[in-house]
Structures are given as C-alpha cells and as structure tokens.
Design an enzyme around this catalytic site. Structure first.
Site, PDB file in Angstrom:
ATOM      1  N   THR B 192       7.668 -19.693   1.317  1.00 21.74           N
ATOM      2  CA  THR B 192       6.790 -20.354   0.355  1.00 21.74           C
ATOM      3  C   THR B 192       6.455 -19.454  -0.812  1.00 21.74           C
ATOM      4  OG1 THR B 192       5.779 -21.797   1.987  1.00 21.74           O
ATOM      5  CG2 THR B 192       4.588 -21.508  -0.081  1.00 21.74           C
ATOM      6  N   GLU B 272      10.047  -9.040   2.043  1.00 22.16           N
ATOM      7  CA  GLU B 272       9.926  -8.528   3.406  1.00 22.16           C
ATOM      8  C   GLU B 272      11.073  -7.590   3.743  1.00 22.16           C
ATOM      9  OE1 GLU B 272       9.730 -12.083   5.692  1.00 22.16           O
ATOM     10  OE2 GLU B 272       7.645 -12.459   5.169  1.00 22.16           O
TER      11      GLU B 272
END
Lengths: 396, 396
Positions: B192, B272
């Site tokens: 998202t 990430e």
C-alpha cells in the site's frame, strides 16, 4: 539433498527399449563432477518432438536444436552442465554445431540428427575442445541399463541436490522414461530446465509433437510460470519404436503427462531454498486461462511466498494477488482456503487464521472465484532465506 | 532508519497555503504510535483529483473515496495506519462512511467531501469507535505549520522507517507539498502506497486530474510495477487556490511530477530490506511502452535482484529477463551496461565483469535495445535477506 527432495525412481531414459545413455566428466563445470551426458536412440525409429524456451534471447544449443527438431527426427542428444552457451554469438553456435557433428561422426549419422542442450552460466564461451573430447568419452561409456540413465541424469545437474528421473511402463507393452534438471525458483525455468523423455512406443513425429505439447502445458508449464523462461529451456521427446507397439494416443498422452508431472514435482521439491511445497488451486474461474492466470499470479507473489515461508496463512495477501491478476474476478464471490481451513468467504474474513496449520512442508492454497468452471493448479515454492542466499552468493 | 533512507525535506502537505493537518494516536495499530492523520483543505477552493489501485479487490476506503472523487471536490482526507479495512464487506464500508461523516460533522461539510485512506493488515474490521474518537482528536490537533504536516506524515507510516515529505515552491507564487508512505517491495504498491499532495495554486478539477495522471504515470507507476497494486493504493491531489495564482499548466504538471518523483525516490530508498537502490534504464525500444515493459521485467526478476544484492554484475540474468519481457527485442542488438561498464554488446559478452563495481548502494542497469526511440526508467531495489525477514516474520 534438499530437505524436501526424495529419492528418484529407479528408471529414467533407459527404461524404454532402444536407448543408451551415459554421463561423463568433460571439464566444463568448475569442480570435477560429471557434466556431459549423451542419450542415444538406437531405433528402429527416430521420431522426435521438442518444446523450447519462448525467451527471445535463445542460447546457441536452442537455436541449433530447434533446427534439428523441424525434421521430426533425433538420433541422439548431447547435454552439458556448467555453461549455458547463451549470449555467445556465432562462435557459440559453431560450438553447438561442432558438438552435434562430433556425436554424429561417432554414431554414423548426420549432425542434423543430433540435438544439443546446455545449462549453466550465461555469457561465456563453452570450452569447445573439452566438449568434443567429452562427447567421445560419453560415446565410449554408453550403456542401456538403469545405471547409464542415472549417469546421464547426474551429469546435467546444476544446483539440483538430487537426480530427477521418472518412468512409466504400460500394460500394452510400451514404456516412457525421462530425466530432468532444474532447481532455480521463483521462476523455475529461469534457472534452465532441461528434460529428455524417451519411449519405445511406435509413434510418429506429429503425434509425438501433439502429445508433448499437451503434456508440457499441464506439467512443466504449471510449475510456477511459463512466461518466465530461461534462455535454454528444452524438453525433448524421443521415440525408438523398439517395443513394436502402437499405443492408443490418449493413453500415451496421459502416461506422458504423468511422467512429465512426476518430473515437475521432483523439480518443485528440489527447488533452490525451498522449505514449503506450495500448490495453488484455482476453481470457479470464467475460463481455464483465467484460472491459470490467477493461480500463477498468486504463486509468483513475493509477499505471499514470504508469508508462507513464515508459516503465516496470510489470506489477505492471497486476495490482493488474485485481485491484480489479469483475469475476471468478483471480490464478493472470492473464497480462500489454506490447508483445508476456509479463511475468506465472499471476500470477507471467515474462520480462524490460527486453525490453518502451515508448520509442515506442504501448503495447499485454494482460491474459488465462483464465476464459472475454469480450474487450474500451479506448483510453486516459498521465498526463503535459502533462495536469497543461493542466488546472491554465486554467479549462475 | 533504513541505511539508504535520508532525512525528508522540511515541508509537506502544509507547505501550500490553505491547508491544515494533524496526526494522532487513535489506538488502531498495535503499539502506541500515532496512527490517524487528517489533512484539511480550508479553501477558498476545494478542487481535487485522485488515482486509485486497479486491483479488483478494493478496500472499503478506496470504494468510498472513488465515489468522493467523482465530484472533483475534497474538503478533507482521513488516513489511518494499522488496518487496511480491506476484505471487510458492508461493515467495513460503513466504517469508512462513518469516518467521513464524523470528519464532515466537525468541519461543517458533507461526508461526500471527505476522502478516506487506510493501510495495514487486510481482512480484519477497523475498530470503528477508535477511528471516530481519533478523528475528533485529529480535528482538535489541526495546525498549519510544518510540524502539523510532519505529524500527519508520521501517523501513516507502517514499516516505513522515515517520514516521507516533499515540497516545491514556484517563482510564480504557488506551492505544491506532499506526504507519502510505502515500504513494501518487490512490488512496492503491494504494501500500500498512500500519498496526499496539496497545492495552493488555482487549478480546477479536470486540469488537476490530467496533471495527476501524467505525474503518477512517470513517478509512482515507475517505482517497480504498476500492474501489481495493493487493495488500498491511493494518490490524492487537493487544490486550495489560496495563493490566488493560476499556474501555467505545463509548469504545474512538471512541478507536480517532480514532487511525486521525489516522494517515489524516498519510498525506493526506504523499501523493506533494501541494500541497493537500482535504476533500470531502457533505451532504443520500439516504443515507450516496450521500454517500460522491458525495464519492469528486469526490475522484477528475482534472479537479477538477488544477483545485485550479492553485488554480482550478472548481465546474463539481465539479458534473460529482457528476453522474456513482452516487448520487441533483437538479441543481436542487445547492449547491457552496469554502473557504466559495458558488459554485453550485440548480445555477446563485452568488457570485464570485474570492472563493474557494485559494492556501493546505487546500481544503474542500462539496457539498450537498438530498435527505436522508446526509453523509460524504473526504480527498484534488491532482493535481500532483510526483505524475506521483514515479510515472513510478521503479518502485514
């Protein structure tokens, strides 16, 4: 051996009558393992079919073997590990050609009857002298027993941790046998899958071609992604006719499909870094193509794959992946079941995540779309530290 | 803070005149960090445009906000982290609606003038009472300074390790500011991405819409993959007109594109598990679409991403990925350059792999197709142990 890989069956390409095989050390790969295999069809027939990578960057052996297969006839296959002979230009093509010529000379046939397959690092020239000497050694080592088939299957291994062979003997008197190699995933074929399947059934080339395409479509092509192919992927089917039996075409195709599925499952179980064997089953799709697309999109999604590596039944990630697949989908009809526990019904949470036990090595993800009769299954694996380690720590 | 992430600029959504913002603790996410943000457009104008996920599984706030944006008018945006309110059915939609109603009541406008954005875990109901109380707290906390914009940007962070803001002040007298969140990769949008961009320029809704689509197409959509969107991705653009200046449309679109690119680069740097910022540049494609397709295919390829994580200039994997992209490609014209070193010329090895230094955090992969004028750039990251760890160790 990888944790999930199992011992292969006792028979491979030499299970059918009329075939000899061998595997030898040719000095192509680093280290001193066997790296060159030869599979010979002694006939009386030499019908053949092949399926090749759809990658636009095709390795020299693929360009060569595609030419060979236009004849519908293959006398022998030379395979090597340790070097893909891809992105090697005219010199690489000449090496593939010289390899076929060497085998043809030893076997007393034409070079155009010899297919060549390579797997390994892309972009460096195959050491031609080593290959040609290896072909001579392999010819001298040919045998028709199970050990010979095993030797060939062993010589094509790259990061594979186990030999991969399969065979099926039909009551009607014909047999199919095969070997394969391939271990790189996410996209398994990216690491090159090579398979040679043999049969002693009496089948002509057009029928072999049709049977092979049908079998590959629901076996190797359903192992993750077929759109994501290496420069070298090759599946060859050779028929010797040595049983003298003309098989029922449907029975032959079914048996061939079983053998290819068996080999595909062996590749799944031995995938790089695998800790989970994941089966994504899609039902209720508008069409079979849609089912394949949704299953493949879920199977490829890195967030799904990492969640399953973590034994987390994160159905939300599965729903999101299904939702961006290029296929018809109604979120209000979406059901998701993981290892038998319905976690999402009609697009909304159902059941209890904690009930879905993912500790074991097998995960079955069922996605029901509620739109039609289209169904398909894709085999894949998780995305683990082992995958990252294996693919970042050395050049392949 | 992630190794590659940098401190954001000092100004975000409150940089333009006419906007207030806040971020508060509403008790939605686990832990006690801020998790609800409010951005208010005090006018005098309230023109707006939005771009939403193309995922067929759309979160309730997306379904709600899509309705809001059909009016071309937005008075305020409520954003929350910690729960995506996706796959939550009618109850979830009612929660999104109630959230807008609560903000509308406090601001003295209609619920249809309030957009809602959520990010977090898919499949569990958003705690409605917490959200409504949070909206009241956020309304009480509204401010128009840089700290207020920062508070809003902070409250939407999930696995982001740094706040992401950008601003641009034009000499003509108008300003654009923005905030974003998003940290999950390979497919960044899967985790998202939410962005709110504000401006005090005088621009009507149709022009805003056109400018936003043009900007997103070459910024957020070029951060890895746009075909791979989450259930919640939303980019909103709000114009207050408070500067009283009507901008040159081209200059406005260019500045908006710069702000969106700045925010996209901040997301890339904070992805990430990122250890490398990778830019894939494709030139010489037959069309721009082909260039995007090739760049995206290379950027998404797990074998390329793991190789670059390992600082290995494995151009063969890049060639193979380019070759399976659904775009025109002639392998004999393929040139590949990595960090300035030409490693593949005309589809064959060139230069010396060892000359390509990939030890640093930035990798530029150039793929020249030699077919036409199509060019495009995709930003991505490597596939590291950190990525696997972050996405397997907890549910998100």
């Amino acid at each position: 051996m990888s944790e999930l890989a199992s011992e292969p069956s006792a028979q491979g390409v030499t299970a059918p009558q009329g075939f000899r095989a061998s595997g030898v050390v040719a000095g192509i790969r680093s280290g001193d393992g066997p790296d060159l295999a030869l599979v010979v069809n002694d006939g009386p027939q030499h019908a053949a079919a092949g399926v090749f990578t759809r990658n636009k960057v095709k390795a020299a052996p693929v360009l060569w073997s595609e030419q060979v297969l236009t004849t519908g006839r293959v006398r022998a296959v030379v395979l090597n590990a340790g070097n893909a002979n891809a992105c090697t230009g005219p010199e690489g093509f000449q090496t593939a050609h010289a390899t076929a010529e060497k085998a043809a000379e030893l076997l007393g046939c034409g070079a155009v009857e010899v297919a060549v397959c390579s797997t390994g690092l892309i972009g460096s020239q195959l050491p031609r002298d080593n290959v040609l000497a290896g072909v001579a050694s392999a010819h001298a080592a040919l045998g028709d027993g199970a050990a010979a088939g095993r030797a060939a299957a062993t010589a094509v291994m790259t990061t594979d941790t186990v030999v991969k062979e399969a065979a099926h003997s039909d009551d009607a008197g014909w047999t199919i046998g095969g070997l394969t190699k391939g271990a790189g995933m996410i996209a398994p074929s990216m690491a090159t899958m090579l398979a040679v399947v043999t049969t002693d059934a009496v089948v002509d080339a057009p029928v072999l071609d049709e049977a092979l395409r049908a079998a590959v479509r629901v076996s190797f092509d359903r192992l993750d992604v077929d759109g994501c192919m290496s420069t070298n992927d090759t599946v060859l089917l050779l028929a010797s006719g040595a049983s003298g039996v003309v098989p029922d075409t449907a029975a032959f195709t079914a048996a061939l499909t079983d053998v290819c599925r068996d080999l595909a499952r062996q590749m799944q179980a031995d995938a790089e870094g695998v800790t989970k064997r994941i089966t994504v089953q899609v039902t209720g799709a508008a069409t079979e193509d849609d089912a394949v697309t949704v299953a493949r999109t879920v199977a490829r999604d890195s967030l799904v794959k990492t969640a399953l590596f973590g034994s987390d039944p994160n159905w939300g990630r599965i729903a999101a992946a299904a939702g961006y697949a290029d296929a018809a989908l109604d979120p209000d009809r979406l059901d998701i079941t993981v290892n038998g526990v319905l976690l999402c019904r009609g697009g909304v949470a159902a059941g209890n995540r904690a009930d879905a036990d993912l500790k074991g090595p097998d995960v079955v993800v069922e996605v029901a779309l509620g739109l039609g009769d289209g169904a398909a299954e894709i085999l894949t694996t998780d995305l683990s530290h082992g995958y990252v380690e294996e693919n970042s720590a050395y050049s392949s």
